[in-house]
Scaffold this active site. Structure first.
Site, PDB file in Angstrom:
ATOM      1  N   SER A  20       4.898  -1.669  12.133  1.00 17.75           N
ATOM      2  CA  SER A  20       3.474  -0.723  10.829  1.00 17.75           C
ATOM      3  C   SER A  20       4.801   0.402  10.205  1.00 17.75           C
ATOM      4  CB  SER A  20       2.791  -0.801  11.105  1.00 17.75           C
ATOM      5  OG  SER A  20       2.054   0.536  10.267  1.00 17.75           O
ATOM      6  N   SER A  22       3.312   2.703   9.318  1.00 20.16           N
ATOM      7  CA  SER A  22       2.000   3.926   9.109  1.00 20.16           C
ATOM      8  C   SER A  22       1.805   4.868   9.540  1.00 20.16           C
ATOM      9  CB  SER A  22       0.620   3.066   9.097  1.00 20.16           C
ATOM     10  OG  SER A  22       0.237   2.607   7.739  1.00 20.16           O
ATOM     11  N   LYS A  71      -7.022  -8.846   8.129  1.00 16.12           N
ATOM     12  CA  LYS A  71      -7.519  -8.401   7.000  1.00 16.12           C
ATOM     13  C   LYS A  71      -8.964  -9.259   6.952  1.00 16.12           C
ATOM     14  CE  LYS A  71      -4.476  -5.916   4.187  1.00 16.12           C
ATOM     15  NZ  LYS A  71      -3.714  -5.583   4.101  1.00 16.12           N
ATOM     16  N   ASP A 107      -6.127  -0.833  -0.863  1.00 16.53           N
ATOM     17  CA  ASP A 107      -4.426  -1.736  -1.474  1.00 16.53           C
ATOM     18  C   ASP A 107      -4.516  -1.584  -2.562  1.00 16.53           C
ATOM     19  OD1 ASP A 107      -3.614  -2.116   0.818  1.00 16.53           O
ATOM     20  OD2 ASP A 107      -4.485  -4.443   0.881  1.00 16.53           O
TER      21      ASP A 107
END
Ligand code: ATR
Length: 289
Positions: A20, A22, A71, A107
């Site tokens: 990731s 992020s 998710k 998203d």
């Protein structure tokens, strides 16, 4: 980065999570904005998701991002879910506020901001073709219809998954736009490719250098905009689109914008987009070929 007794914790729940980006750009954003938050990667095994979500409350975290494979499953453990996340049946951002865990999905909004902001493409009244029927395709399809496309075509290697997405979209948007299925093995025809204004690769194909080119950009008309959600390299699709002189964009902007919207949900402050992008650009030098 100074950690004090007041520092708030955010992070990302995923499995795997080491890839990731992020943590890199979110921590850069907090630093640039002078916000006392720190963002960690959390490797959460599928069987531990409920416990991990409960820990957001027990550890008084500000929230988390949620990624593969959590998710969809995470919805069951939240107190409230935003309308977008409910529609897409997936959450990528959780905010903990007033003793409640609230789920969002940034998203789709991230994709539209990238497409319109960086790409300069207005989806209103346009005809779009989405390749894929996974999480990215769901978020993008909903967002495109909400942004006003005239026609949305979906195609996927596994037809059943495309049908599920189509049925779901039709349930919400029957009258808003024409929604249709294209057979995956018929996508490379001039009838399909000549009649779109926007082509989106929302599959994972292109992530690896040996990945094939799913569509033939030679069939696209000169005005067609090509968007590839892959952000770790310039894909064969993007290279071919560029060579043909088509307007095109990779998925880095979607990654940054979805993260920027998460940042804004947690902090109520405007995200420093340029700082986030700069942090990623530095890192990308290491792995982009
Ligand atoms: P994400 O959440 O990132 O969208 P995903 O849910 O695993 O990831 O979806 C991956 C998408 O890429 C799917 O549409 C998948 O097609 P299938 O449903 O047939 O699996 C698509 N995909 C992955 N590898 C592919 C390949 N080699 N050729 C065509 N499509 C592929």
């Amino acid at each position: 980065m100074k950690i004090s007794g007041k520092t708030k914790i955010v992070g990302i729940f995923g499995y795997p999570v080491t890839h990731s980006l992020s943590p890199l750009f979110q921590n850069a954003a907090f630093k640039a904005s002078g916000i006392d938050f720190v963002y960690f990667p959390f490797l959460v095994k599928p069987g531990d998701l409920e416990m991990a979500v409960k820990s957001i409350k027990s550890l008084n975290m500000a929230g988390v991002n949620v990624t593969i494979p959590h998710k969809k499953k995470v919805l069951a453990y939240l107190d409230k879910v935003s309308p977008e996340a409910k529609m897409v049946e997936a959450v990528n951002t959780i905010c903990y506020r007033d003793d409640k865990l609230i789920g969002y999905n940034t998203d789709g909004k991230g994709f539209i901001s990238s497409l319109t902001g960086e790409g300069g493409f207005d989806p209103q009244r346009k005809r779009a073709l989405v390749l894929g029927a996974g999480g990215a395709a769901w978020a993008i399809s909903f967002a495109l219809i909400e942004a006003g496309v005239r026609r949305l075509s979906i195609t996927n290697r596994t037809k059943r998954k495309a049908e599920v997405l189509l049925n779901h979209l039709t349930k919400f948007f029957r009258d808003k736009c024409e929604i249709m299925l294209v057979d995956f093995d018929k996508v490379n025809s001039s009838t399909v490719m000549n009649n779109i204004d926007l082509l989106i690769n929302a599959t994972s194909v292109g992530m690896h250098p040996e990945d094939p080119l799913l569509v033939n950009p030679e069939l696209l008309t000169p005005h067609t905009f090509v968007y590839d959600v892959i952000y770790n390299r310039k894909t064969k699709l993007l290279k071919a689109a560029e060579e043909k002189g088509l307007p095109c964009l990779g998925g880095l902007g979607m990654l940054i914008y979805q993260g920027a919207y998460s940042f804004e949900i947690w902090t109520h402050k405007k995200a420093p987009l340029k700082k986030m992008r700069d942090a990623l650009k530095e890192q990308r030098k290491c792995f982009v070929t």
